[in-house]
Every structure is written in C-alpha cells, then in structure tokens.
Design a protein around this motif. Structure first.
Motif, PDB file in Angstrom:
ATOM      1  N   SER A  25      -9.268   3.566   3.801  1.00  0.00           N
ATOM      2  CA  SER A  25     -10.350   4.534   3.954  1.00  0.00           C
ATOM      3  C   SER A  25     -11.294   4.477   2.761  1.00  0.00           C
ATOM      4  N   ARG A  26     -12.489   5.044   2.983  1.00  0.00           N
ATOM      5  CA  ARG A  26     -13.494   5.186   1.938  1.00  0.00           C
ATOM      6  C   ARG A  26     -14.000   3.859   1.406  1.00  0.00           C
ATOM      7  N   MET A  27     -14.176   2.915   2.317  1.00  0.00           N
ATOM      8  CA  MET A  27     -14.765   1.634   1.941  1.00  0.00           C
ATOM      9  C   MET A  27     -15.374   1.006   3.184  1.00  0.00           C
ATOM     10  N   SER A  28     -16.200   0.006   2.943  1.00  0.00           N
ATOM     11  CA  SER A  28     -16.778  -0.751   4.042  1.00  0.00           C
ATOM     12  C   SER A  28     -15.758  -1.787   4.468  1.00  0.00           C
ATOM     13  N   PHE A  29     -14.802  -1.340   5.299  1.00  0.00           N
ATOM     14  CA  PHE A  29     -13.614  -2.141   5.600  1.00  0.00           C
ATOM     15  C   PHE A  29     -13.969  -3.483   6.224  1.00  0.00           C
ATOM     16  N   SER A  30     -14.852  -3.470   7.209  1.00  0.00           N
ATOM     17  CA  SER A  30     -15.134  -4.686   7.958  1.00  0.00           C
ATOM     18  C   SER A  30     -15.906  -5.725   7.152  1.00  0.00           C
ATOM     19  N   SER A  31     -16.286  -5.403   5.927  1.00  0.00           N
ATOM     20  CA  SER A  31     -16.994  -6.351   5.068  1.00  0.00           C
ATOM     21  C   SER A  31     -16.080  -7.026   4.059  1.00  0.00           C
ATOM     22  N   ASN A  32     -14.807  -6.660   4.090  1.00  0.00           N
ATOM     23  CA  ASN A  32     -13.885  -7.134   3.060  1.00  0.00           C
ATOM     24  C   ASN A  32     -12.731  -7.939   3.632  1.00  0.00           C
ATOM     25  N   ALA A  33     -12.489  -9.102   3.032  1.00  0.00           N
ATOM     26  CA  ALA A  33     -11.244  -9.804   3.310  1.00  0.00           C
ATOM     27  C   ALA A  33     -10.100  -9.001   2.704  1.00  0.00           C
ATOM     28  N   MET A  34      -8.982  -9.008   3.379  1.00  0.00           N
ATOM     29  CA  MET A  34      -7.833  -8.201   2.936  1.00  0.00           C
ATOM     30  C   MET A  34      -6.594  -9.068   2.797  1.00  0.00           C
ATOM     31  N   GLY A  35      -5.636  -8.552   2.073  1.00  0.00           N
ATOM     32  CA  GLY A  35      -4.401  -9.287   1.884  1.00  0.00           C
ATOM     33  C   GLY A  35      -3.201  -8.376   1.817  1.00  0.00           C
ATOM     34  N   TRP A  36      -2.053  -8.955   2.077  1.00  0.00           N
ATOM     35  CA  TRP A  36      -0.773  -8.293   1.840  1.00  0.00           C
ATOM     36  C   TRP A  36      -0.131  -8.958   0.626  1.00  0.00           C
ATOM     37  N   TYR A  37       0.431  -8.140  -0.234  1.00  0.00           N
ATOM     38  CA  TYR A  37       1.081  -8.578  -1.448  1.00  0.00           C
ATOM     39  C   TYR A  37       2.485  -7.979  -1.461  1.00  0.00           C
ATOM     40  N   ARG A  38       3.355  -8.555  -2.281  1.00  0.00           N
ATOM     41  CA  ARG A  38       4.677  -7.975  -2.437  1.00  0.00           C
ATOM     42  C   ARG A  38       5.159  -8.162  -3.867  1.00  0.00           C
ATOM     43  N   GLN A  39       6.029  -7.243  -4.253  1.00  0.00           N
ATOM     44  CA  GLN A  39       6.605  -7.315  -5.590  1.00  0.00           C
ATOM     45  C   GLN A  39       8.079  -6.970  -5.510  1.00  0.00           C
ATOM     46  N   ALA A  40       8.908  -7.913  -5.895  1.00  0.00           N
ATOM     47  CA  ALA A  40      10.347  -7.703  -5.942  1.00  0.00           C
ATOM     48  C   ALA A  40      10.723  -7.258  -7.354  1.00  0.00           C
ATOM     49  N   PRO A  41      11.852  -6.584  -7.509  1.00  0.00           N
ATOM     50  CA  PRO A  41      12.278  -6.117  -8.838  1.00  0.00           C
ATOM     51  C   PRO A  41      12.338  -7.261  -9.842  1.00  0.00           C
ATOM     52  N   GLY A  42      11.706  -7.066 -10.995  1.00  0.00           N
ATOM     53  CA  GLY A  42      11.743  -8.069 -12.041  1.00  0.00           C
ATOM     54  C   GLY A  42      10.826  -9.251 -11.827  1.00  0.00           C
ATOM     55  N   LYS A  43      10.028  -9.203 -10.776  1.00  0.00           N
ATOM     56  CA  LYS A  43       9.130 -10.317 -10.483  1.00  0.00           C
ATOM     57  C   LYS A  43       7.688  -9.846 -10.450  1.00  0.00           C
ATOM     58  N   CYS A  96      -0.989  -3.587   0.475  1.00  0.00           N
ATOM     59  CA  CYS A  96      -2.211  -4.230   0.944  1.00  0.00           C
ATOM     60  C   CYS A  96      -3.309  -3.972  -0.080  1.00  0.00           C
ATOM     61  N   ASN A  97      -4.288  -4.854  -0.107  1.00  0.00           N
ATOM     62  CA  ASN A  97      -5.429  -4.695  -0.999  1.00  0.00           C
ATOM     63  C   ASN A  97      -6.486  -5.715  -0.610  1.00  0.00           C
ATOM     64  N   ARG A  98      -7.597  -5.649  -1.258  1.00  0.00           N
ATOM     65  CA  ARG A  98      -8.651  -6.620  -1.028  1.00  0.00           C
ATOM     66  C   ARG A  98      -8.147  -8.007  -1.413  1.00  0.00           C
ATOM     67  N   ASP A  99      -8.635  -9.002  -0.708  1.00  0.00           N
ATOM     68  CA  ASP A  99      -8.373 -10.383  -1.095  1.00  0.00           C
ATOM     69  C   ASP A  99      -9.515 -10.810  -2.002  1.00  0.00           C
ATOM     70  N   GLY A 100      -9.310 -10.727  -3.286  1.00  0.00           N
ATOM     71  CA  GLY A 100     -10.346 -11.083  -4.235  1.00  0.00           C
ATOM     72  C   GLY A 100     -10.657  -9.932  -5.175  1.00  0.00           C
ATOM     73  N   ALA A 101     -11.432 -10.223  -6.189  1.00  0.00           N
ATOM     74  CA  ALA A 101     -11.761  -9.225  -7.207  1.00  0.00           C
ATOM     75  C   ALA A 101     -13.088  -8.539  -6.861  1.00  0.00           C
ATOM     76  N   PRO A 102     -13.273  -7.319  -7.314  1.00  0.00           N
ATOM     77  CA  PRO A 102     -12.253  -6.490  -7.973  1.00  0.00           C
ATOM     78  C   PRO A 102     -11.298  -5.859  -6.968  1.00  0.00           C
ATOM     79  N   MET A 103     -10.054  -5.723  -7.365  1.00  0.00           N
ATOM     80  CA  MET A 103      -9.065  -5.111  -6.501  1.00  0.00           C
ATOM     81  C   MET A 103      -9.319  -3.602  -6.435  1.00  0.00           C
ATOM     82  N   PHE A 104      -8.910  -3.025  -5.341  1.00  0.00           N
ATOM     83  CA  PHE A 104      -8.972  -1.573  -5.211  1.00  0.00           C
ATOM     84  C   PHE A 104      -7.755  -0.957  -5.906  1.00  0.00           C
ATOM     85  N   PRO A 105      -7.796   0.339  -6.190  1.00  0.00           N
ATOM     86  CA  PRO A 105      -6.591   0.987  -6.718  1.00  0.00           C
ATOM     87  C   PRO A 105      -5.424   0.789  -5.755  1.00  0.00           C
TER      88      PRO A 105
END
Length: 116
Positions: A25-43, A96-105
């Motif tokens: 929400s609160r962004m021009s969603f359809s103008s942004n490439a998006m990505g899924w990220y993951r973080q495992a413990p210690g990585k 999830c977050n933008r694919d590319g900089a700057p990243m969203f919070p």
C-alpha cells in the motif's frame, strides 16, 4: 510511507507447499518491479524471486527454480509466492520488497518452517 504486509507462512512438512502473499500500500504498485527475499537465522537476506512491473518477466534463484513461482495482481496491489516441494533449507523469514534501489521499509515478514 509504503507498507508491506506479508502473510501465508507456517509450519509445513518436507515436500509440502505454501502460498505467500504480500499486500502493498501507499505506493504506485504497478510501476515497480517486486521481489521476494528470505533470511534464515545467521544468514544474510537473499533474493528469491523477482517480477517485473507488468508481471511479464520473472526470475527465480537457482535454489528455488522449478519449485517456487512468483506472481502479482496489480489490480489488488498483491504479490504472491507459490512454494512447492519445500525442503528444510527453505526455512526462513520471507519478505517482499521492491526489486532494486531504493528499497522500501521492510515489513515484518512471514515465517516459513519446513520440518517433519
């Protein structure tokens, strides 16, 4: 500011499936490439999959290729990650977050645990 809310995680047995969702929400969603990220413990956080702004282009990390599928619905401001054939190495917090900089919070993420 931009809000990212991930959901759909949980505990699943090896070989199982999950579908993650991300509400944006609160962004021009359809103008942004998006990505899924993951973080495992210690990585470090790693990029799992990306999708172009229109949804026509997708890329998946080699570790998930053929098992995970990213998609999006621009009418609903949603991004999805279908995860099949899960294994314990997929256990992580998924974001999830933008694919590319700057990243969203970053959102709070959704925990995926693959265990028997």
């Amino acid at each position: 500011q931009v809000q990212l809310v991930e959901s759909g995680g949980g505990l699943v047995q090896p070989g199982g499936s999950l579908r993650l969702s991300c509400a944006v929400s609160r962004m021009s969603f359809s103008s942004n490439a998006m990505g899924w990220y993951r973080q495992a413990p210690g990585k470090q956080r790693e990029l799992v999959a990306t999708i172009g702004a229109s949804g026509g282009t997708t890329n998946h990390a080699d570790s998930v290729k053929g098992r995970f599928t990213i998609s999006r619905d621009n009418a609903k401001n949603m991004v999805y990650l279908q995860m099949n054939s899960l294994n314990p190495e997929d256990s992580a917090v998924y974001y999830c977050n933008r694919d590319g900089a700057p990243m969203f919070p970053w959102g709070q993420g959704t925990q995926v645990t693959v265990s028997s």
